[in-house]
Design a protein around this motif. Sequence first.
Motif, mmCIF file in Angstrom:
data_model
loop_
_atom_site.group_PDB
_atom_site.id
_atom_site.type_symbol
_atom_site.label_atom_id
_atom_site.label_comp_id
_atom_site.label_asym_id
_atom_site.label_seq_id
_atom_site.Cartn_x
_atom_site.Cartn_y
_atom_site.Cartn_z
ATOM 1 N N GLU A 203 0.808 -1.258 0.040
ATOM 2 C CA GLU A 203 -0.097 0.197 0.060
ATOM 3 C C GLU A 203 0.841 1.349 0.076
ATOM 4 O OE1 GLU A 203 -2.354 -3.059 0.381
ATOM 5 O OE2 GLU A 203 -0.967 -2.768 2.100
ATOM 6 N N VAL A 204 2.220 1.406 0.420
ATOM 7 C CA VAL A 204 2.693 2.379 0.428
ATOM 8 C C VAL A 204 4.383 2.180 0.320
ATOM 9 C CG1 VAL A 204 3.006 2.261 3.030
ATOM 10 C CG2 VAL A 204 3.131 4.573 2.133
ATOM 11 N N TYR A 205 4.890 3.233 -0.213
ATOM 12 C CA TYR A 205 6.375 3.155 -0.447
ATOM 13 C C TYR A 205 6.932 4.704 -0.304
ATOM 14 C CZ TYR A 205 10.829 3.685 -3.121
ATOM 15 O OH TYR A 205 12.089 3.996 -3.487
ATOM 16 N N ILE A 206 7.784 4.943 0.649
ATOM 17 C CA ILE A 206 8.297 6.333 0.958
ATOM 18 C C ILE A 206 9.842 6.263 0.314
ATOM 19 C CG2 ILE A 206 8.754 8.080 2.586
ATOM 20 C CD1 ILE A 206 6.539 6.780 4.242
ATOM 21 N N SER A 210 16.711 13.507 -2.046
ATOM 22 C CA SER A 210 16.691 14.609 -2.689
ATOM 23 C C SER A 210 17.176 14.325 -4.054
ATOM 24 C CB SER A 210 17.254 15.911 -2.003
ATOM 25 O OG SER A 210 18.947 15.368 -1.836
ATOM 26 N N LYS A 211 17.827 12.914 -4.039
ATOM 27 C CA LYS A 211 18.511 12.400 -5.251
ATOM 28 C C LYS A 211 17.621 11.598 -6.252
ATOM 29 C CE LYS A 211 23.031 12.596 -2.783
ATOM 30 N NZ LYS A 211 22.544 12.882 -1.489
ATOM 31 N N VAL A 212 16.346 11.356 -6.012
ATOM 32 C CA VAL A 212 15.477 10.730 -6.997
ATOM 33 C C VAL A 212 15.120 11.546 -8.128
ATOM 34 C CG1 VAL A 212 13.320 11.739 -5.844
ATOM 35 C CG2 VAL A 212 13.479 9.428 -7.034
ATOM 36 N N ASN A 213 15.045 11.034 -9.103
ATOM 37 C CA ASN A 213 15.212 11.803 -10.517
ATOM 38 C C ASN A 213 13.876 11.593 -11.253
ATOM 39 O OD1 ASN A 213 18.006 12.889 -10.728
ATOM 40 N ND2 ASN A 213 18.415 10.802 -10.276
ATOM 41 N N MET A 214 13.532 12.091 -12.375
ATOM 42 C CA MET A 214 12.614 12.101 -13.218
ATOM 43 C C MET A 214 12.444 10.577 -13.878
ATOM 44 S SD MET A 214 12.228 15.586 -15.465
ATOM 45 C CE MET A 214 12.335 17.305 -14.370
ATOM 46 N N TRP A 215 13.573 10.158 -14.171
ATOM 47 C CA TRP A 215 13.600 8.602 -14.812
ATOM 48 C C TRP A 215 13.236 7.879 -13.653
ATOM 49 C CZ3 TRP A 215 17.987 11.965 -15.671
ATOM 50 C CH2 TRP A 215 18.841 11.772 -14.811
ATOM 51 N N ASP A 216 13.415 8.053 -12.430
ATOM 52 C CA ASP A 216 13.014 7.040 -11.197
ATOM 53 C C ASP A 216 11.414 7.026 -11.033
ATOM 54 O OD1 ASP A 216 15.646 6.616 -10.280
ATOM 55 O OD2 ASP A 216 15.584 8.395 -9.598
ATOM 56 N N MET A 230 -1.428 6.526 -6.379
ATOM 57 C CA MET A 230 -1.036 8.154 -6.488
ATOM 58 C C MET A 230 0.455 8.195 -6.003
ATOM 59 S SD MET A 230 -2.440 11.128 -3.781
ATOM 60 C CE MET A 230 -4.315 10.871 -4.653
ATOM 61 N N MET A 231 1.094 9.005 -6.518
ATOM 62 C CA MET A 231 2.440 9.231 -6.311
ATOM 63 C C MET A 231 2.786 10.857 -6.310
ATOM 64 S SD MET A 231 5.979 8.632 -8.395
ATOM 65 C CE MET A 231 5.865 6.856 -8.191
ATOM 66 N N THR A 232 3.001 11.425 -5.338
ATOM 67 C CA THR A 232 3.519 12.804 -4.926
ATOM 68 C C THR A 232 4.931 12.758 -4.424
ATOM 69 O OG1 THR A 232 2.648 12.912 -2.837
ATOM 70 C CG2 THR A 232 1.062 13.243 -4.300
ATOM 71 N N ASP A 233 5.364 14.417 -4.135
ATOM 72 C CA ASP A 233 6.524 14.369 -3.233
ATOM 73 C C ASP A 233 6.047 14.319 -1.874
ATOM 74 O OD1 ASP A 233 5.772 16.941 -2.370
ATOM 75 O OD2 ASP A 233 7.074 17.887 -3.756
ATOM 76 N N MET A 234 7.043 14.457 -0.905
ATOM 77 C CA MET A 234 6.713 14.407 0.434
ATOM 78 C C MET A 234 6.024 15.191 1.165
ATOM 79 S SD MET A 234 9.862 12.227 2.161
ATOM 80 C CE MET A 234 10.971 13.599 2.638
ATOM 81 N N ARG A 235 5.850 16.430 0.250
ATOM 82 C CA ARG A 235 4.955 17.531 0.925
ATOM 83 C C ARG A 235 3.395 17.193 0.574
ATOM 84 N NH1 ARG A 235 8.381 22.075 -2.037
ATOM 85 N NH2 ARG A 235 7.978 20.634 -3.818
ATOM 86 N N GLY A 236 3.298 16.222 -0.595
ATOM 87 C CA GLY A 236 2.096 15.898 -1.088
ATOM 88 C C GLY A 236 1.672 16.714 -2.496
ATOM 89 N N GLU A 237 2.723 17.201 -2.834
ATOM 90 C CA GLU A 237 2.576 18.131 -4.161
ATOM 91 C C GLU A 237 3.142 17.228 -5.364
ATOM 92 O OE1 GLU A 237 4.699 21.864 -4.078
ATOM 93 O OE2 GLU A 237 3.916 22.183 -2.007
ATOM 94 N N ALA A 238 2.420 17.695 -6.612
ATOM 95 C CA ALA A 238 2.694 16.956 -7.809
ATOM 96 C C ALA A 238 4.407 16.844 -8.095
ATOM 97 C CB ALA A 238 1.972 17.600 -8.863
ATOM 98 N N LEU A 252 9.848 11.071 -2.774
ATOM 99 C CA LEU A 252 8.481 10.744 -3.433
ATOM 100 C C LEU A 252 7.780 9.996 -2.624
ATOM 101 C CD1 LEU A 252 8.398 7.762 -4.853
ATOM 102 C CD2 LEU A 252 9.931 8.605 -6.515
ATOM 103 N N VAL A 253 6.451 9.762 -2.607
ATOM 104 C CA VAL A 253 5.637 8.876 -1.844
ATOM 105 C C VAL A 253 4.860 8.201 -2.892
ATOM 106 C CG1 VAL A 253 3.796 9.005 0.041
ATOM 107 C CG2 VAL A 253 5.706 10.546 0.109
ATOM 108 N N ALA A 254 4.575 6.947 -2.897
ATOM 109 C CA ALA A 254 3.607 6.144 -3.674
ATOM 110 C C ALA A 254 2.813 5.446 -2.680
ATOM 111 C CB ALA A 254 4.489 5.222 -4.455
ATOM 112 N N THR A 255 1.344 5.565 -2.747
ATOM 113 C CA THR A 255 0.349 4.809 -2.154
ATOM 114 C C THR A 255 -0.572 4.256 -3.061
ATOM 115 O OG1 THR A 255 -1.165 6.625 -1.792
ATOM 116 C CG2 THR A 255 0.747 6.420 -0.259
#
Length: 275
Positions: A203-206, A210-216, A230-238, A252-255
């Motif tokens: 259900e969740v991956y955190i 700061s080194k995660v990239n667009m290709w990740d 859903m996937m956002t950054d850790m602030r909940g923003e796109a 990033l946060v994926a749930t």
Amino acid sequence: MQASEMDRRLQTVREIAVAAGAAALQYYDGKVEIEWKSAGNPVTAADHAANEIILAQLRRHFPGEAVLSEEAQDDMSRLGRELIWVVDPLDGTKEFIARNGEFSIMIGMVAAGRPALGVVYQPATTKVYFGAPGLGAWLATPGGMQTLRVSDRSDTTRWRMVASRSHFDPRVERVRQRLGIHEMRHSGSVGLKCGLIAAGECEVYIHPSSKVNMWDSCGPAAILTAAGGMMTDMRGEALSYSAVEVRHRQGLVATHGRLHDQVIAAIQSENVTTD
């Protein structure tokens, strides 16, 4: 983009990812020559071989469209473009070197600033996660095809968190405890972790880096969204795919999409910041 065109692109990129995976596997059983792009960031001949195939085939099938790849110079031609291909030719290089099978070929397409198509191929198992928001998400295995759909678990004590195979992060552990999650799974590759969520197995991956990239994130985000997650950054923003900077500085946060805001709140309550 019409659904028929999106489906054509999805099937074409599936074939490209499988071809790139076959090239990478040629280096899997032999001695692996390792270069270091930076501390903790290895690259091998398999990365380069997969990258060459992907770039050549994308240019062949989608001429003139911009491509951003981890293993190629960013010439900035992507800036201001409606469509951008985003490639990680071998996600999980450490797992490839360790020969544990948990690495993947990841190809995503950004349309109008958002992940619109994704393919994640695991060569060691021949599993292919693929999907596009509005079209659907699927998992192809040697046993057949299944539709991907996130789980419906709303009680966080019944959630399953997936985390890095190679690195224990005490920040993630604090969030797990705050949410009351008991079950943990471990995997290499961002794409494979998100695949587990898309398949309803976690259900969740955190990822508080700061080194995660667009290709990740691009390919996995498209598949996860198509499966209801859903996937956002850790602030909940796109996550941004139109900036000059290729890094997602806020991680990033994926749930599975349910109570995503509660996960973000737990991260903030624990004062988790990116490294």
